[in-house]
Design a protein around this motif. Sequence first.
Motif, short mmCIF file in Angstrom:
data_model
loop_
_atom_site.label_atom_id
_atom_site.label_comp_id
_atom_site.label_asym_id
_atom_site.label_seq_id
_atom_site.Cartn_x
_atom_site.Cartn_y
_atom_site.Cartn_z
N PRO A 95 23.57 -8.26 35.39
CA PRO A 95 22.16 -8.51 34.71
C PRO A 95 21.29 -7.34 34.68
CG PRO A 95 22.56 -9.42 37.02
CD PRO A 95 23.62 -8.93 36.29
N PRO A 96 20.40 -6.98 33.91
CA PRO A 96 19.54 -5.97 33.84
C PRO A 96 18.61 -5.94 35.16
CG PRO A 96 18.73 -7.46 32.30
CD PRO A 96 20.25 -7.99 32.85
N CYS A 97 18.61 -4.73 35.55
CA CYS A 97 17.56 -4.60 36.89
C CYS A 97 16.08 -4.99 36.42
CB CYS A 97 17.51 -3.25 37.66
SG CYS A 97 16.27 -2.98 38.96
N LEU A 98 15.30 -5.73 37.24
CA LEU A 98 13.79 -5.94 37.08
C LEU A 98 13.21 -5.12 37.91
CD1 LEU A 98 13.73 -9.89 36.28
CD2 LEU A 98 14.00 -7.85 34.83
N GLY A 99 13.70 -4.17 38.47
CA GLY A 99 12.79 -2.92 39.32
C GLY A 99 12.84 -3.40 40.81
N GLY A 100 13.02 -4.70 41.24
CA GLY A 100 13.20 -5.22 42.50
C GLY A 100 11.77 -4.93 43.07
N SER A 101 11.74 -4.69 44.69
CA SER A 101 10.50 -4.36 44.97
C SER A 101 10.98 -2.90 45.60
CB SER A 101 10.12 -5.10 46.04
OG SER A 101 10.78 -5.06 47.40
N LEU A 107 11.90 -10.74 40.94
CA LEU A 107 11.61 -9.43 41.11
C LEU A 107 13.23 -8.70 41.28
CD1 LEU A 107 8.75 -9.33 44.00
CD2 LEU A 107 8.70 -8.77 41.57
N CYS A 108 14.16 -9.23 41.02
CA CYS A 108 15.62 -8.67 40.88
C CYS A 108 16.13 -9.28 39.81
CB CYS A 108 15.95 -8.98 42.47
SG CYS A 108 17.78 -9.01 42.27
N GLY A 109 16.97 -8.38 39.14
CA GLY A 109 17.67 -8.84 37.99
C GLY A 109 18.67 -10.13 38.48
N PHE A 110 19.49 -9.85 39.58
CA PHE A 110 20.39 -11.00 39.95
C PHE A 110 19.68 -12.31 40.29
CE2 PHE A 110 23.35 -7.82 40.10
CZ PHE A 110 23.15 -6.78 41.02
N LYS A 120 14.71 -13.31 45.25
CA LYS A 120 13.80 -12.18 45.35
C LYS A 120 12.64 -12.56 44.22
CE LYS A 120 16.83 -8.67 47.39
NZ LYS A 120 17.19 -7.45 47.40
N ASN A 158 16.65 -12.99 38.89
CA ASN A 158 16.36 -13.57 37.34
C ASN A 158 17.49 -14.27 36.82
OD1 ASN A 158 14.52 -13.76 35.05
ND2 ASN A 158 15.79 -12.34 34.27
N HIS A 180 19.40 0.60 39.09
CA HIS A 180 18.49 -0.13 39.78
C HIS A 180 17.35 1.09 40.38
CE1 HIS A 180 20.36 -4.15 40.03
NE2 HIS A 180 21.40 -3.19 39.78
N CYS A 205 24.46 -15.13 42.27
CA CYS A 205 24.62 -14.97 40.70
C CYS A 205 25.55 -14.89 40.20
CB CYS A 205 23.49 -13.91 40.41
SG CYS A 205 23.93 -12.66 38.97
#
Lengths: 137, 118
Positions: free
Chosen positions: A124-130, B27-30, B20, B32, A58, B83
């Motif tokens: 799940p893969p991280c999407l970068g978060g904020s 904006l967050c994998g979980f 999020k 998503n 993350h 999730c």
Amino acid sequence: SPNPPLSCSPSPMRGPLLAAAGGAMGGAGGPLARTIRAKLTAALQPTHLEVRDDSSRHGGPPGAETHFGVLVVSGRFSGLPLLQRHRLVHEALRAELDGPLHALQVIARTPQQWQSAPCAPPPPPCLGGSKRDRRRG
Amino acid sequence: GSREAVERLVREHPVVVFMKGSPAQPLCGFSNAVVQILRLHGVEDYRAHDVLQDPDLRQGIKNYSNWPTIPQVYLNGEFVGGCDILLQMHQNGDLVEELKKLGIRSALLDAEKDEEKK
């Protein structure tokens, strides 16, 4: 230690850090990992327990200890729906979740469930978060 | 962020998600993962609240459910989990059943029917 030795079969929870450190349940990982392990052991007497530091997935440096995944196999979960199982895990880690633990993936199985299917989905893969967002949760 | 305000939000639609980011841009994998699972079941009509836009809501929803993390999924006003739980419900068939109780027919049922026809 009251816990049985780690099985030799490949584990979905075994992250690179734990594997590199030999995967020993007793001592690998940073202080938060050890605290998580100790508290879950005391609260749930797991027959199988794995604790993985996901922080580097993350955006944090390895060993940042902000995002964790736990796999808990315990007879305490028998007869309990998933929500209640997860609440038991959260309760054991309440102080950590109020503090440095930013995210927690939980897999909670009974010994029978784990024996019949000793596997778990990857996180799940991280999407970068904020990235500017430093708050927990 | 008050209990009453959160109560209104969780009851405004059969499927309510606190996440999020947004379904269009998680904006967050979980978060998503929740969006993707709902999409697999053909559930595109639901209420999604971006807690990153509202710090009071972010804390309020955690207090309401006594659950420390985001995302949070509510079905018929009832907290179902995050999730991890939604993924397991998806894998073991429980989600199809829960959606059926809400009068929502999972798209996966139609996918199965197509398979049976082949």
